[in-house]
Design a protein around this motif. Structure first.
Motif, PDB file in Angstrom:
ATOM      1  N   LEU A 117     107.174 -60.191  19.885  1.00  0.00           N
ATOM      2  CA  LEU A 117     107.246 -59.039  20.789  1.00  0.00           C
ATOM      3  C   LEU A 117     105.869 -58.473  21.097  1.00  0.00           C
ATOM      4  O   LEU A 117     105.615 -58.022  22.227  1.00  0.00           O
ATOM      5  N   GLU A 118     104.966 -58.492  20.124  1.00  0.00           N
ATOM      6  CA  GLU A 118     103.615 -58.011  20.379  1.00  0.00           C
ATOM      7  C   GLU A 118     102.890 -58.909  21.373  1.00  0.00           C
ATOM      8  O   GLU A 118     102.052 -58.436  22.157  1.00  0.00           O
ATOM      9  N   LEU A 119     103.189 -60.191  21.368  1.00  0.00           N
ATOM     10  CA  LEU A 119     102.597 -61.102  22.346  1.00  0.00           C
ATOM     11  C   LEU A 119     103.159 -60.845  23.740  1.00  0.00           C
ATOM     12  O   LEU A 119     102.440 -60.921  24.740  1.00  0.00           O
ATOM     13  N   ALA A 120     104.442 -60.541  23.811  1.00  0.00           N
ATOM     14  CA  ALA A 120     105.100 -60.338  25.103  1.00  0.00           C
ATOM     15  C   ALA A 120     104.835 -58.954  25.680  1.00  0.00           C
ATOM     16  O   ALA A 120     104.640 -58.803  26.891  1.00  0.00           O
ATOM     17  N   CYS A 121     104.867 -57.936  24.820  1.00  0.00           N
ATOM     18  CA  CYS A 121     104.698 -56.549  25.297  1.00  0.00           C
ATOM     19  C   CYS A 121     104.074 -55.725  24.176  1.00  0.00           C
ATOM     20  O   CYS A 121     104.792 -55.055  23.427  1.00  0.00           O
ATOM     21  N   PRO A 122     102.770 -55.834  24.007  1.00  0.00           N
ATOM     22  CA  PRO A 122     102.087 -55.200  22.876  1.00  0.00           C
ATOM     23  C   PRO A 122     102.230 -53.685  22.847  1.00  0.00           C
ATOM     24  O   PRO A 122     102.163 -53.015  23.876  1.00  0.00           O
ATOM     25  N   GLY A 123     102.467 -53.171  21.634  1.00  0.00           N
ATOM     26  CA  GLY A 123     102.499 -51.736  21.428  1.00  0.00           C
ATOM     27  C   GLY A 123     103.687 -51.019  22.022  1.00  0.00           C
ATOM     28  O   GLY A 123     103.642 -49.810  22.225  1.00  0.00           O
ATOM     29  N   VAL A 124     104.784 -51.736  22.263  1.00  0.00           N
ATOM     30  CA  VAL A 124     105.925 -51.147  22.971  1.00  0.00           C
ATOM     31  C   VAL A 124     107.154 -50.988  22.087  1.00  0.00           C
ATOM     32  O   VAL A 124     107.825 -49.958  22.118  1.00  0.00           O
ATOM     33  N   VAL A 125     107.467 -52.000  21.266  1.00  0.00           N
ATOM     34  CA  VAL A 125     108.733 -52.031  20.530  1.00  0.00           C
ATOM     35  C   VAL A 125     108.519 -51.623  19.078  1.00  0.00           C
ATOM     36  O   VAL A 125     107.652 -52.161  18.385  1.00  0.00           O
ATOM     37  N   SER A 126     109.329 -50.691  18.603  1.00  0.00           N
ATOM     38  CA  SER A 126     109.219 -50.235  17.212  1.00  0.00           C
ATOM     39  C   SER A 126     109.879 -51.225  16.259  1.00  0.00           C
ATOM     40  O   SER A 126     110.809 -51.946  16.624  1.00  0.00           O
ATOM     41  N   CYS A 127     109.414 -51.217  15.024  1.00  0.00           N
ATOM     42  CA  CYS A 127     109.996 -52.073  13.994  1.00  0.00           C
ATOM     43  C   CYS A 127     111.412 -51.624  13.651  1.00  0.00           C
ATOM     44  O   CYS A 127     112.273 -52.447  13.336  1.00  0.00           O
ATOM     45  N   SER A 128     111.658 -50.321  13.714  1.00  0.00           N
ATOM     46  CA  SER A 128     113.000 -49.814  13.415  1.00  0.00           C
ATOM     47  C   SER A 128     114.006 -50.259  14.465  1.00  0.00           C
ATOM     48  O   SER A 128     115.169 -50.527  14.147  1.00  0.00           O
ATOM     49  N   ASP A 129     113.585 -50.371  15.722  1.00  0.00           N
ATOM     50  CA  ASP A 129     114.476 -50.906  16.755  1.00  0.00           C
ATOM     51  C   ASP A 129     114.729 -52.397  16.537  1.00  0.00           C
ATOM     52  O   ASP A 129     115.852 -52.884  16.727  1.00  0.00           O
ATOM     53  N   ILE A 130     113.693 -53.128  16.144  1.00  0.00           N
ATOM     54  CA  ILE A 130     113.865 -54.562  15.876  1.00  0.00           C
ATOM     55  C   ILE A 130     114.875 -54.765  14.753  1.00  0.00           C
ATOM     56  O   ILE A 130     115.772 -55.613  14.849  1.00  0.00           O
ATOM     57  N   LEU A 131     114.754 -53.969  13.689  1.00  0.00           N
ATOM     58  CA  LEU A 131     115.668 -54.100  12.553  1.00  0.00           C
ATOM     59  C   LEU A 131     117.102 -53.787  12.956  1.00  0.00           C
ATOM     60  O   LEU A 131     118.032 -54.503  12.571  1.00  0.00           O
ATOM     61  N   ALA A 132     117.303 -52.730  13.730  1.00  0.00           N
ATOM     62  CA  ALA A 132     118.652 -52.363  14.170  1.00  0.00           C
ATOM     63  C   ALA A 132     119.260 -53.443  15.051  1.00  0.00           C
ATOM     64  O   ALA A 132     120.439 -53.799  14.897  1.00  0.00           O
ATOM     65  N   GLU A 133     118.482 -53.979  15.968  1.00  0.00           N
ATOM     66  CA  GLU A 133     118.972 -55.023  16.870  1.00  0.00           C
ATOM     67  C   GLU A 133     119.259 -56.319  16.111  1.00  0.00           C
ATOM     68  O   GLU A 133     120.282 -56.972  16.325  1.00  0.00           O
ATOM     69  N   ALA A 134     118.348 -56.695  15.217  1.00  0.00           N
ATOM     70  CA  ALA A 134     118.517 -57.935  14.457  1.00  0.00           C
ATOM     71  C   ALA A 134     119.736 -57.866  13.554  1.00  0.00           C
ATOM     72  O   ALA A 134     120.480 -58.852  13.424  1.00  0.00           O
ATOM     73  N   ALA A 135     119.973 -56.719  12.913  1.00  0.00           N
ATOM     74  CA  ALA A 135     121.140 -56.572  12.044  1.00  0.00           C
ATOM     75  C   ALA A 135     122.424 -56.773  12.834  1.00  0.00           C
ATOM     76  O   ALA A 135     123.337 -57.469  12.386  1.00  0.00           O
ATOM     77  N   ARG A 136     122.508 -56.162  14.018  1.00  0.00           N
ATOM     78  CA  ARG A 136     123.697 -56.332  14.847  1.00  0.00           C
ATOM     79  C   ARG A 136     123.873 -57.792  15.287  1.00  0.00           C
ATOM     80  O   ARG A 136     124.976 -58.359  15.217  1.00  0.00           O
ATOM     81  N   ASP A 137     122.775 -58.414  15.737  1.00  0.00           N
ATOM     82  CA  ASP A 137     122.855 -59.806  16.180  1.00  0.00           C
ATOM     83  C   ASP A 137     123.344 -60.718  15.061  1.00  0.00           C
ATOM     84  O   ASP A 137     124.142 -61.635  15.290  1.00  0.00           O
ATOM     85  N   LEU A 138     122.886 -60.466  13.854  1.00  0.00           N
ATOM     86  CA  LEU A 138     123.262 -61.316  12.723  1.00  0.00           C
ATOM     87  C   LEU A 138     124.703 -61.082  12.296  1.00  0.00           C
ATOM     88  O   LEU A 138     125.409 -62.032  11.937  1.00  0.00           O
ATOM     89  N   VAL A 139     125.160 -59.832  12.311  1.00  0.00           N
ATOM     90  CA  VAL A 139     126.577 -59.556  12.020  1.00  0.00           C
ATOM     91  C   VAL A 139     127.456 -60.341  12.976  1.00  0.00           C
ATOM     92  O   VAL A 139     128.434 -60.990  12.579  1.00  0.00           O
TER      93      VAL A 139
END
Length: 332
Positions: A117-139
């Motif tokens: 994500l930092e390569l695609a859009c640096p400084g934009v996406v929070s780690c807490s959002d990544i964790l929330a999204e990844a948890a849902r995707d994995l469930v």
């Protein structure tokens, strides 16, 4: 022509309050399409990282779900559990006793997703959002329900082990202790039982339940709430746990890598691994929900999705209350 009169002070104050309110709402609102302009490939990048990691390491789903819970439940979904020790903060949440066993697969997944994500859009996406999204995707990936993830969280600057130890459920807690703990975070008994259904995937280390299978009492070597054959099997599986602290057993021995309702179906049979698992079937306050979810997987999925979405919004930081970390394990 005479200049227009200056607006009265009360009007200026009203304008200030309106502008401040608009700014506050802009900063604090989470939305489903938060990154649609600033990082339009956000969902796909996270999904790609999740898929690659889960295929390589099938325990990633349970690992990430556990890290997500341990991040959100004590002090809110703010990525505070992801911070590593530093000379300035030698005891962040990750160093607390209960968090020392958090699985590395989840942290590795977040590093991979954050890097992409930092390569695609640096400084934009929070780690807490990544964790929330990844948890849902994995469930969802392991058979569980889909639920919308609202986005726009910021990452916390603060992480202290002392702030989490009293606020995470333990495997030996009584049902009353669990109910009180979840109530302190705004969750009902029904929501608590639904969230405990996350034990349908993943594993627990033998030290978490060893007191229930070895030298339990003068009349029995194991807790009689266990199925006898299951208890004997656990004794064999955990025989070396004192020498090897990594020895573990699946929470749901029937379908350990599938998100389903067999966790609840196991409990009446004495196949609950942890003391707290078996206790929620025994206690009359929680047993009706266990029985309902055992009988109706669709109801479990519906209630779990609602409860975990509620958890994902607990104690979030937005706007100026947090930051967008460049690395998930360190503040900027």
């Amino acid at each position: 022509m005479a200049p227009p009169p200056h607006p009265p002070a009360i009007l200026l104050l009203l304008r200030f309050l309106i502008c401040s309110s608009i700014l506050l709402l802009t900063e604090s609102a989470l939305t489903l399409d938060y990154y649609s302009v600033s990082c339009p490939r956000f969902a796909q990048i996270v999904q790609d990282a999740v898929t690659d990691k889960q295929i390589t390491n099938p325990t990633t789903a349970a690992a990430t779900l556990r890290v997500f819970f341990h991040d959100c439940f004590p002090n809110g979904c703010d990525g505070s559990v992801l911070l590593s020790p530093t000379p300035f903060n030698p005891s962040p949440e990750r160093t607390s006793d209960i968090n020392l066993s958090l699985p590395g697969d989840a942290f590795d997944l977040l590093v991979r997703a954050k890097t992409a994500l930092e390569l695609a859009c640096p400084g934009v996406v929070s780690c807490s959002d990544i964790l929330a999204e990844a948890a849902r995707d994995l469930v969802t990936m392991v058979g569980g329900p889909y639920y919308p993830v609202y986005l726009g969280r910021r990452d916390s600057h603060i992480s202290k082990a002392s702030l989490v130890d009293p606020f995470l459920p333990r495997s030996n807690m009584t049902v009353s202790q669990l109910i009180d703990l979840f109530a302190s975070r705004g969750f009902s008994v029904q929501e608590m039982v639904a969230l405990l259904g996350a034990h349908t995937v993943g594993f627990s280390h033998c030290k978490e339940f060893a007191t229930g299978i070895y030298d339990y009492s003068k009349s029995s070597s194991y807790d009689p709430s266990y199925n006898p054959r299951f208890a004997q099997g656990l004794q064999k599986a955990c025989a070396n746990y004192k020498q090897d602290s990594t020895v573990s057993v699946f929470n749901d021995i029937m379908s350990p890598n599938k998100f389903d309702n067999l966790y609840y179906q196991n409990l009446p049979k004495g196949l609950g691994l942890l003391a707290s698992d078996r206790a929620i079937y025994i206690d009359p306050r929680t047993r009706p929900y266990v029985e309902a979810y055992a009988a109706d997987q669709a109801r479990f999925f519906r209630d779990f999705a609602a409860a975990i979405q509620k958890l994902s919004l607990y104690g979030i930081k937005t706007g100026r209350k947090g930051e967008i970390r460049r690395r998930c394990d360190a503040v900027n």
